[in-house]
Design a protein around this motif. Sequence first.
Motif, short mmCIF file in Angstrom:
data_model
loop_
_atom_site.label_atom_id
_atom_site.label_comp_id
_atom_site.label_asym_id
_atom_site.label_seq_id
_atom_site.Cartn_x
_atom_site.Cartn_y
_atom_site.Cartn_z
N VAL A 114 0.85 -1.18 0.00
CA VAL A 114 0.00 0.00 0.00
C VAL A 114 0.88 1.23 0.00
N LEU A 115 0.60 2.16 -0.90
CA LEU A 115 1.36 3.41 -0.92
C LEU A 115 0.44 4.52 -0.45
N LEU A 116 0.75 5.04 0.73
CA LEU A 116 -0.09 6.13 1.25
C LEU A 116 0.50 7.49 0.89
N HIS A 117 1.64 7.47 0.22
CA HIS A 117 2.31 8.71 -0.17
C HIS A 117 1.40 9.58 -1.03
N GLU A 118 1.56 10.90 -0.90
CA GLU A 118 0.71 11.84 -1.63
C GLU A 118 0.95 11.82 -3.13
N LYS A 119 2.13 11.37 -3.55
CA LYS A 119 2.41 11.41 -4.99
C LYS A 119 3.39 10.29 -5.35
N PRO A 120 2.91 9.06 -5.36
CA PRO A 120 3.85 7.96 -5.63
C PRO A 120 4.34 7.93 -7.08
N PHE A 121 3.53 8.41 -8.03
CA PHE A 121 3.89 8.32 -9.44
C PHE A 121 3.72 9.68 -10.11
N ALA A 122 4.74 10.13 -10.81
CA ALA A 122 4.61 11.39 -11.54
C ALA A 122 3.67 11.19 -12.72
N GLY A 123 2.95 12.24 -13.07
CA GLY A 123 2.08 12.17 -14.24
C GLY A 123 0.78 11.43 -13.98
N ILE A 124 0.60 10.96 -12.77
CA ILE A 124 -0.60 10.21 -12.38
C ILE A 124 -1.14 10.93 -11.15
N ASN A 125 -2.45 10.97 -11.00
CA ASN A 125 -3.02 11.66 -9.84
C ASN A 125 -2.38 11.27 -8.52
N GLY A 126 -2.33 12.22 -7.61
CA GLY A 126 -1.83 11.93 -6.28
C GLY A 126 -2.97 11.54 -5.35
N SER A 127 -2.65 11.33 -4.09
CA SER A 127 -3.67 10.90 -3.13
C SER A 127 -3.86 11.93 -2.02
N GLY A 128 -5.10 12.12 -1.66
CA GLY A 128 -5.42 13.03 -0.57
C GLY A 128 -6.23 12.31 0.49
N LYS A 129 -6.58 13.08 1.51
CA LYS A 129 -7.44 12.51 2.54
C LYS A 129 -8.43 13.60 2.93
N HIS A 130 -9.52 13.67 2.18
CA HIS A 130 -10.51 14.70 2.48
C HIS A 130 -10.98 14.56 3.92
N ASN A 131 -10.97 15.67 4.63
CA ASN A 131 -11.47 15.67 6.01
C ASN A 131 -12.84 16.33 6.04
N ASN A 132 -13.89 15.54 6.08
CA ASN A 132 -15.25 16.08 6.20
C ASN A 132 -15.48 16.41 7.66
N TRP A 133 -15.89 17.66 7.89
CA TRP A 133 -15.92 18.14 9.28
C TRP A 133 -17.22 18.88 9.56
N SER A 134 -17.76 18.65 10.73
CA SER A 134 -18.93 19.42 11.15
C SER A 134 -18.95 19.50 12.67
N LEU A 135 -20.02 20.08 13.21
CA LEU A 135 -20.16 20.22 14.66
C LEU A 135 -21.50 19.67 15.08
N ALA A 136 -21.49 18.76 16.05
CA ALA A 136 -22.74 18.15 16.50
C ALA A 136 -23.01 18.52 17.95
N THR A 137 -24.27 18.83 18.26
CA THR A 137 -24.61 19.14 19.65
C THR A 137 -25.11 17.88 20.36
N ASP A 138 -25.10 17.93 21.68
CA ASP A 138 -25.62 16.78 22.43
C ASP A 138 -27.15 16.74 22.39
N THR A 139 -27.76 17.73 21.71
CA THR A 139 -29.21 17.66 21.52
C THR A 139 -29.52 17.06 20.15
N GLY A 140 -28.47 16.58 19.47
CA GLY A 140 -28.68 15.88 18.21
C GLY A 140 -28.76 16.77 16.98
N VAL A 141 -28.23 17.98 17.09
CA VAL A 141 -28.30 18.88 15.94
C VAL A 141 -26.93 19.00 15.27
N ASN A 142 -26.92 18.91 13.93
CA ASN A 142 -25.71 19.19 13.17
C ASN A 142 -25.71 20.70 12.90
N LEU A 143 -24.76 21.40 13.50
CA LEU A 143 -24.78 22.87 13.43
C LEU A 143 -24.51 23.40 12.03
#
Length: 731
Positions: free
Chosen positions: A330-359
């Motif tokens: 497994v290659l987790l490197h951001e750019k193992p091969f030139a000329g070919i797409n690299g790899s990212g790690k999208h961080n989906n982020w939000s805020l949740a309340t203890d009343t069950g609401v996604n802010l």
Amino acid sequence: MSLRFSAIKDLNKSPESDFALKPSTKITAIFGENVFTLKTAREYLSDEAFKSLAASIRSGKKIDRALANQIANGIRGWAESKGVTHYTHWFQPLTGTTAEKHDSFFTLKGDGTAIEEFDGAALIQQEPDASSFPSGGLRATFEARGYTAWDPSSPAFIMEIGNGLTLCIPTIFVAYTGHSLDYKAPLLKALASIDKAAVDVCHYFDRNVTKVTPTLGWEQEYFVIDEGLANARPDLVLCDRTVFGASPAKGQQLEDHYFGSIPERVYSFMRDFETESYKLGIPLRTRHNEVAPCQFECAPIYEEVNLAVDHNTLLMDIMARVAKRHRLKVLLHEKPFAGINGSGKHNNWSLATDTGVNLLAPGKTPKTNLMFLTFFVNTIKAVHDYADLMRASIASAANDFRLGANEAPPAIISVFIGEYLTKVLNEVEGRVGEKFDEQDEAILKLDLHRSIPELLLDNTDRNRTSPFAFTGNKFEFRAVGSSANCANAMTVLNTVMAETLKTFKKDVDGLIEKGERREVALMHTIQRYIVESKRVLFEGDGYSEEWAQEAEKRGLANVKTTPLALDAMITDKAKAIFERNGVYAHDELEARHEIELEKYIKKVQIEARVMGEIATNFVLPTVIEYQNTIITNIKGLKEVGLGDESFRNQKIVLERLCSLVNTLSDDVRNMIEARKVCNNMTDTREKAIAYCDEVKEKYFDKIRYNLDKLEMLVPDEKWTLPKYREMLFLR
Ligand code: ADP
Ligand code: MG
């Protein structure tokens, strides 16, 4: 036979038979079976111990010492029932990998009796030999020791390695002086800060909220190639990236890999690592091919940030380990091969309340809409005000190859919000100065709820070129690198958001004190924030040259290299915000800055050495041998009486080989000299900049160019290093 050819020959000796897929088991049957969940705790702990543990998990506080022995005993009882003999504190030092030190439950009493033991002290705190982990000088100047401490908000789990089972206690890693030495400790502090700041702001809308938890869903991209082929490439072995390799006749131009069927061998690997992940409670949900050949992605259901970070780190370990069983790498490197797409790690982020609401989900009523707008606009303002810190949080030698390479967001931090919300913000902004006597109606008009279909359309039709995009009910930080620990990006994002929310509250309270009604005060502050942070919003093509120019006009930074991007970590502004939010003290920031620079230097240094080695020890001898073959051939042709015309082509090739080899050798020698100059520098920042400008920028592309040309000239059967087409297309 060279490793290259033996690897190709072995490709079909598939290890599959050993790992024949078991008939599908239901995921729910195995999910979390190796985790000491609260449900398990209920079975193994006394009421008293259980209550204490549950309270610590909720509050994020250390567990009660008095009950630690009971809890430790319960955990050991559970672990032993599964055949576990050893335990370890599991932590995330700044080297970027995870660390463990295994101890057995086994011990001898004073009279020599052998017993199994795991006491509260061993559960709560350990003292690993910390001297080999980076500390940026923090430990040298104070005390040499560091300790790991259990973070009960992340549950204990059992790691299966081969036939061995180890109980892992997720911990933070700190020096005795209190300085944090890992990724987790600052993250937990940032989470505490945003919790407080967000709860305070929530109270404008709902007094019942007592806790706000940031959520994270990461999308992990990665490459998988044959292990034998990878082992035959010194660059992949040492750098996880190919430092040269001629483009194959077919690259990713057909895009026939994207959403195509997953190759069987990879599929079997995926199912295997997914099974391991499920047992550890990692809620993986999606798997698919990515754009580049051999590139894939997996993503879980989102969780609270702290747990999501642990799960991602664990997953990266598991993937590497399971891949070996399948003779894959497994290659987790951001750019193992030139000329070919690299790899990212999208961080989906939000805020949740203890009343069950996604802010960050548009609300149904005017009140909840205003709450959504508040958090939405505060996020934009936070990213605008601290774009430099966001950039620094994703900076690494590896990510530099990917950012701005026309396949990943550029190094310019901007925010994409979609057409509909752009209209909404424009409308809100347009009301500046308006009296909000009928503000209820004004806010109602935003009617975000009924526009959810439009928002969703924005979401599906979304802009893939933005580093930070709103996707319907969450923001997606896309510039994070595939090999990164998400903690870094999450610490910064949550800290800047906490700070912005605190300022927001002060601003709104200020207006309320002056006699404004609450809704009006909120609306006016939101308006002002929109105006102040508008220039960070961008809806167009983030990969285009026009955007780079436009961004410059807007005064947005475009810092392309890591050593310079890291400067943002130690500005007065950075020191102030991290200190105010209790995340980093000044010296901790200085230390981290130093550690990141050193990591950068080492990465470039290693790649430079590998390049030199490949050129000198692999390519040069092959080329010389080929030259000799041509020379012999020319001599032979002459001998049998043929004229110059008969070896015209051989001469051209020979001249070309001579010229390429000369340039290549000169470049390698000069690069070594340049490295020596860098190595004599004492200032870490200057040294990192020099490694970037004088070694990497000056020589890497040049050397690669000549190596790639030679690869295309030398007879295929003489070339000892696996080629791109083999690594990318053979399975
Ligand atoms: P995509 O089209 O990008 O795959 P998904 O809706 O599948 O979009 O989400 C991608 C990731 O975002 C998943 O890991 C998902 O769990 C996560 N996600 C969804 N909602 C939230 C949220 N409120 N907070 C954090 N992450 C979320
Ligand atoms: Mg996504």
